[in-house]
Design an enzyme around this catalytic site. Structure first.
Site, mmCIF file in Angstrom:
data_model
loop_
_atom_site.group_PDB
_atom_site.id
_atom_site.type_symbol
_atom_site.label_atom_id
_atom_site.label_comp_id
_atom_site.label_asym_id
_atom_site.label_seq_id
_atom_site.Cartn_x
_atom_site.Cartn_y
_atom_site.Cartn_z
ATOM 1 N N ASP A 13 6.286 12.356 -0.646
ATOM 2 C CA ASP A 13 5.650 11.047 -0.621
ATOM 3 C C ASP A 13 4.280 11.182 -1.272
ATOM 4 O O ASP A 13 3.760 12.280 -1.435
ATOM 5 C CB ASP A 13 5.496 10.566 0.835
ATOM 6 N N SER A 14 3.679 10.045 -1.579
ATOM 7 C CA SER A 14 2.339 10.056 -2.147
ATOM 8 C C SER A 14 1.300 10.496 -1.109
ATOM 9 O O SER A 14 0.169 10.798 -1.460
ATOM 10 C CB SER A 14 1.987 8.661 -2.663
ATOM 11 N N CYS A 76 9.058 7.691 -0.819
ATOM 12 C CA CYS A 76 7.968 6.833 -1.286
ATOM 13 C C CYS A 76 8.639 5.706 -2.051
ATOM 14 O O CYS A 76 9.419 5.963 -2.974
ATOM 15 C CB CYS A 76 7.064 7.650 -2.208
ATOM 16 N N GLU A 155 -3.676 4.291 7.816
ATOM 17 C CA GLU A 155 -4.241 5.641 7.776
ATOM 18 C C GLU A 155 -5.517 5.739 8.616
ATOM 19 O O GLU A 155 -5.902 6.811 9.058
ATOM 20 C CB GLU A 155 -4.465 6.079 6.322
ATOM 21 N N CYS A 187 7.436 -0.160 2.310
ATOM 22 C CA CYS A 187 6.493 0.937 2.091
ATOM 23 C C CYS A 187 6.596 1.806 3.322
ATOM 24 O O CYS A 187 6.705 1.286 4.444
ATOM 25 C CB CYS A 187 5.069 0.408 1.919
ATOM 26 N N HIS A 189 4.634 3.427 5.056
ATOM 27 C CA HIS A 189 3.618 3.296 6.107
ATOM 28 C C HIS A 189 3.960 2.170 7.099
ATOM 29 O O HIS A 189 3.534 2.189 8.239
ATOM 30 C CB HIS A 189 2.251 2.951 5.504
#
Length: 273
Positions: A13-14, A76, A155, A187, A189
């Protein structure tokens, strides 16, 4: 061939978002080992060009190949949308992304043929979700909404914060105004905001979590290729984590969301691959 079954699965993932995919693989495929790479030095991918995302993804795939993985999960959405098809042509191990499994489930879930998609700009503008969903049913309308503020909020750990709720309302309300009955968390997240989003959209809107669907798709892929680990995991630490920057920070975040205590996070220079 037997040795292949014991080999780990590569997940990349990024940054930290793909840990939601790793978490679902841990839960649903407990006998599999995982090598995870988070490109924390170069996150986010969502606002980068296709060529750059492809270049980064190639480097990470090369690194994972040095770890002798038996399959790769592109955890991702942006890289799945922009790089997956090209890389699939270039390597000889099975590789899957997070877009197709989520798109497939969303297409089956919608009743009124109006699906909302929230994701990064890269994912939304790529049109890949729309393309795949319309292969299942050309009548379905996909209404995309880029949500660039969600990643930094997640985050920061502000999962239940009223600031995050305000931002979410502003992103999601236009979709609700258009009458969607299904919403793709496009996404990696976003599953961490799942309970807040479900409250916001109400019970009549089905949330689709591509992280979970990807773990199930991986399970099918391994079985089809006779790569599923039928021996179980003997070692004490079956999960290895690598990042391109900020290993300490990554480990703290990983420990807050994984059902497993992350002991080892190693920083590597991904530019070398």
């Amino acid at each position: 061939m037997e040795q292949n079954r014991q080999a780990p699965i590569g997940v990349f993932d990024s940054g930290v978002g793909g840990l939601t995919v790793a978490r679902e693989i841990m839960r649903n495929l407990p006998s599999e080992r995982i090598v995870y790479f988070g490109d924390t030095a170069r996150v986010p991918y969502g606002n980068k060009s296709k060529n750059i995302v492809l270049k980064f993804s190639r480097q990470i795939v090369h690194f994972l190949q040095t770890q002798e993985v038996k399959a790769i999960v592109v955890a991702c959405n942006t890289a799945s949308a922009l790089a997956l098809e090209t890389i699939r042509e270039e390597i000889d191990i099975p590789i899957i992304g997070v877009v197709k499994p989520g798109a497939k489930v969303a297409a089956a879930a919608t009743r009124n043929k109006k699906i909302g998609l929230i994701g990064t700009r890269g994912t939304v503008h790529s049109g890949l979700y729309t393309e795949i969903i319309q292969e299942y049913d050309s009548q379905i309308q996909v209404i995309g909404q880029a949500c660039p503020l969600f990643v930094p909020l997640v985050e920061e750990g502000w999962l239940k914060d009223k600031v995050t709720l305000e931002v979410a309302k502003r992103y999601v309300n236009p979709l609700l105004d258009q009458g969607i009955d299904t919403l793709i968390l496009g996404c990696t997240h976003y599953p961490l905001l799942r309970s807040m989003l479900q409250e916001l959209v109400g019970e009549q809107v089905t949330l689709v979590n591509p992280a979970y669907e990807t773990a199930k798709a991986l399970e099918r892929l391994l079985k089809e290729n006779n790569l599923d680990n039928n021996q179980g995991v003997e070692e004490e630490f079956p999960y290895r984590f690598y990042v391109s920057d900020a290993a300490e920070q990554f480990r703290d975040f990983a420990n807050s969301i994984l059902p497993y205590d992350v002991k080892m996070t190693k920083q590597i220079n991904i530019e070398e691959y």
